[in-house]
Design a protein around this motif. Structure first.
Motif, PDB file in Angstrom:
ATOM      1  N   GLN A  21       0.862  -1.189   0.000  1.00 52.01           N
ATOM      2  CA  GLN A  21       0.000   0.000   0.000  1.00 52.01           C
ATOM      3  C   GLN A  21       0.897   1.236   0.000  1.00 52.01           C
ATOM      4  OE1 GLN A  21      -3.388  -0.331   0.113  1.00 52.01           O
ATOM      5  NE2 GLN A  21      -3.464  -2.537   0.492  1.00 52.01           N
ATOM      6  N   TRP A  24       0.132   4.538   1.910  1.00 55.39           N
ATOM      7  CA  TRP A  24       0.355   4.656   3.353  1.00 55.39           C
ATOM      8  C   TRP A  24       1.615   5.447   3.677  1.00 55.39           C
ATOM      9  CZ3 TRP A  24      -0.836  -0.647   6.161  1.00 55.39           C
ATOM     10  CH2 TRP A  24      -2.164  -0.987   5.922  1.00 55.39           C
ATOM     11  N   GLN A 217       4.554  -4.167   5.881  1.00 55.60           N
ATOM     12  CA  GLN A 217       3.537  -4.662   4.950  1.00 55.60           C
ATOM     13  C   GLN A 217       3.912  -6.021   4.370  1.00 55.60           C
ATOM     14  OE1 GLN A 217       2.865  -1.609   2.008  1.00 55.60           O
ATOM     15  NE2 GLN A 217       1.873  -0.220   3.468  1.00 55.60           N
ATOM     16  N   ASP A 248       2.158   3.495  13.460  1.00 56.53           N
ATOM     17  CA  ASP A 248       1.158   3.743  12.414  1.00 56.53           C
ATOM     18  C   ASP A 248       0.644   2.438  11.827  1.00 56.53           C
ATOM     19  OD1 ASP A 248       1.537   6.458  12.801  1.00 56.53           O
ATOM     20  OD2 ASP A 248       2.838   6.714  11.042  1.00 56.53           O
ATOM     21  N   TYR A 249       1.567   1.513  11.538  1.00 59.35           N
ATOM     22  CA  TYR A 249       1.158   0.226  10.971  1.00 59.35           C
ATOM     23  C   TYR A 249       0.243  -0.521  11.936  1.00 59.35           C
ATOM     24  CZ  TYR A 249       1.521  -4.434   8.867  1.00 59.35           C
ATOM     25  OH  TYR A 249       1.240  -5.652   8.295  1.00 59.35           O
ATOM     26  N   TRP A 252      -3.277   0.822  11.869  1.00 56.12           N
ATOM     27  CA  TRP A 252      -4.027   0.491  10.659  1.00 56.12           C
ATOM     28  C   TRP A 252      -4.381  -0.989  10.557  1.00 56.12           C
ATOM     29  CZ3 TRP A 252       0.114   3.694   7.731  1.00 56.12           C
ATOM     30  CH2 TRP A 252      -0.210   5.059   7.821  1.00 56.12           C
TER      31      TRP A 252
END
Length: 324
Positions: A21, A24, A217, A248-249, A252
């Motif tokens: 992604q 992001w 990711q 942040d990851y 999400w």
């Protein structure tokens, strides 16, 4: 003080990864002076003294990947290192601190030394980590790097510290970086993957954030600053950017990814500084071996000296605390 004996990374559900992604992270900017100020004020604000400092230093040992990655490594040296990992602090210091058991978080070696480390650590519960993928430069064909991972896992490694192709970051080729790390994650099988970003070679903090997010990711269980072989290794500003990416990851996806600074950390003060960073930025859950590791070896000797001073009032000679 109490000592938690379970070092297994399986305490934390594994990161399954997500499809690449780029939205992001492509628009992310990093204010370098602000990151430097934040890193500097973190350690200046919190002062740890006496029994509190001792407790944090004990925790640093619990979270340490005791490491030997030298060209002259031998099985005898690895066995001595493993003995130190299983008994890192003198008995009289353990007794004074009220500890029944204390070990390092893992022992990290080259793939050819994994079998010796596994034999030496049998029955201790200490996992063996292995560097792989053409460490430290990583400039080998991908199929050979994947074969090295499989070899280390077959030898008994339960954690694999891989190195990325820095050129993918410098060229902004995020799909190539993602595919490379995802293939390495698959090659690891049940072993946990720690992705070394070699941040000292990535030029900018923005690149550090982007590489961190792509590694998450692609399914990394940990992200790690450095090989310890670069001219610039772990720094607090770089670490701050990396843990912000982890945060942040996690927001999400719900996955919690571990963090490992490595290289250039030699003192007990360093051990405290990086733990303060994790406590302030990520919370107390990240101050445990399944989410935080310190890649170090010489640091342990200084931690031992500080703990001995805490319990006896005297500093011992550094020569009394040989690692291997």
């Amino acid at each position: 003080m109490s000592q938690m004996a379970d070092h297994a990374l399986s305490n934390t559900p594994r990161n399954a990864g997500v499809p690449l992604q780029t939205d992001w992270f492509e628009s992310v900017s990093v204010n370098t002076p602000a990151a430097q100020r934040r890193a500097a004020t973190l350690t200046a604000r919190r002062s740890l003294k006496k029994e509190w400092q001792a407790a944090w230093l004990v925790n640093a040992i619990r979270c340490m990947d005791l490491t030997t990655l030298s060209g002259d490594d031998t099985e005898d040296r690895v066995r001595r290192l493993c003995a130190k990992a299983a008994h890192p602090v003198a008995d009289h210091v353990m007794k004074a601190l009220g500890l029944d058991r204390l070990t390092t978080g893992a022992v990290c070696v080259y793939p050819t030394m994994v079998a010796a480390a596994v034999r030496a650590l049998e029955g201790t519960g200490i996992p063996v980590a292995s560097v792989a993928t053409g460490f430290p430069a990583g400039l080998m064909p991908l199929d050979l790097r994947l074969a090295e991972i499989r070899y280390a896992v077959d030898q008994g490694a339960s954690e694999i510290d891989i190195v990325i192709t820095r050129a993918h970051v410098l060229d902004g080729n995020w799909s190539a970086l993602y595919d490379e790390i995802a293939a390495m994650r698959e090659a690891c099988g049940p072993a946990h993957l720690k992705a070394i970003l070699a941040t000292g070679e990535l030029k900018t903090l923005r690149n550090v954030y982007k590489a961190s997010m792509v590694a998450c990711q692609a399914g990394a269980d940990f992200i790690k600053t450095s090989t310890g072989k670069e001219s610039v290794n772990a720094t607090l500003p770089v670490s701050l950017v990396m843990v912000r990416a982890l945060r942040d990851y996690g927001e999400w996806t719900g996955y919690r990814i571990g963090f490992k600074p490595a290289g250039g950390m030699k003192t007990a003060k360093d051990a405290l500084s990086w733990q303060i960073l994790m406590r302030e930025e990520m919370g107390p859950d990240w101050l445990r071996p399944d989410l935080f590791r310190l890649g170090a070896s010489s640091m342990l000797a200084d931690i031992e000296r500080q703990l001995e001073h805490h319990v006896t009032g005297r500093y011992s000679s550094g020569s009394r605390h040989a690692i291997a």
